[in-house]
Design a protein around this motif. Structure first.
Motif: not given
Length: 199
Positions: A119, A129, A101, A123, A107-109, A67, A104-105, A111-112
């Motif tokens: 969750t 995913r 992609h 996304l 990194r988003n996970l 994170n 990015a996925f 920070a979730a």
């Protein structure tokens, strides 16, 4: 250079030399090259910074799943990191994980605020995913869920949004929820046929 069994000695590993026109290990052939990973010590083809691909992949995974706000990896992501780091072919793993992609996925996970099915549903929908969700389920981080029931619920939400008449909307909503969805909720597992017929 091959990674097989030494012709002369039977050593399995990097074979940079040749004896009797057959690949041979460093000891037998006298080739003085370093193939020992600086991080893990394993004999392997070195990829970057005198390190093997598996170690480089491990660093990439740690970086992506950390994170950025806290500088630490969420405890619930550690079981996901392990299988990603130990992919059988580290070079294929790096190729996959470095796609924009996928990066990015992950990194988003990282920070979730929570790691749960909701969750994931928030996304962007993608094969990545569902692959990562599958890894989390496989390693006990998230419970198994009925995929067809979830797909039906998502379809129902979109279908109701297309109904403009309030009277029809009420009837269709009750039919969707009290006829089909209630029946599905009582099933051990919703089959593809049940899902398609309900739609």
């Amino acid at each position: 250079m091959a990674f097989k069994v030494c012709y002369a000695y039977g050593h399995e590993g990097v074979l940079p030399g040749i004896i009797d026109e057959q690949p041979a290990c460093r000891s037998c052939s006298g080739v003085r090259l370093n193939f020992d990973c600086r991080s893990c010590g394993a004999e392997d083809e070195l990829y970057a910074g005198a390190r093997c691909r598996a170690c480089v992949l491990g660093d990439i995974v740690d970086n992506l799943l950390t994170n950025p706000a806290t500088g630490i990896m969420a405890t619930k992501l550690i079981p996901l990191a392990a299988p990603l780091k130990s992919l059988k072919r580290a070079n294929s793993g790096m190729t996959w994980i470095r796609q924009k992609h996928v990066t990015a996925f992950l990194r988003n996970l990282a920070a979730a605020p929570k790691i749960n099915h909701d969750t994931f549903d928030e996304l962007p929908d993608s094969r990545t995913r569902e692959y990562v969700r599958g890894l989390l389920i496989e390693h006990g981080v998230r419970p198994q869920r009925d995929a067809y029931l979830v797909r039906y619920q998502a379809w129902a939400t979109q279908a109701l949004e297309r109904v403009s008449d309030p009277q029809n909307l009420d009837v269709i909503r009750r039919y969707i929820h009290w006829h089909h969805q209630r029946r599905m909720n009582l099933m051990d597992e919703v089959t593809r046929g049940t899902f398609l017929r309900a739609k």
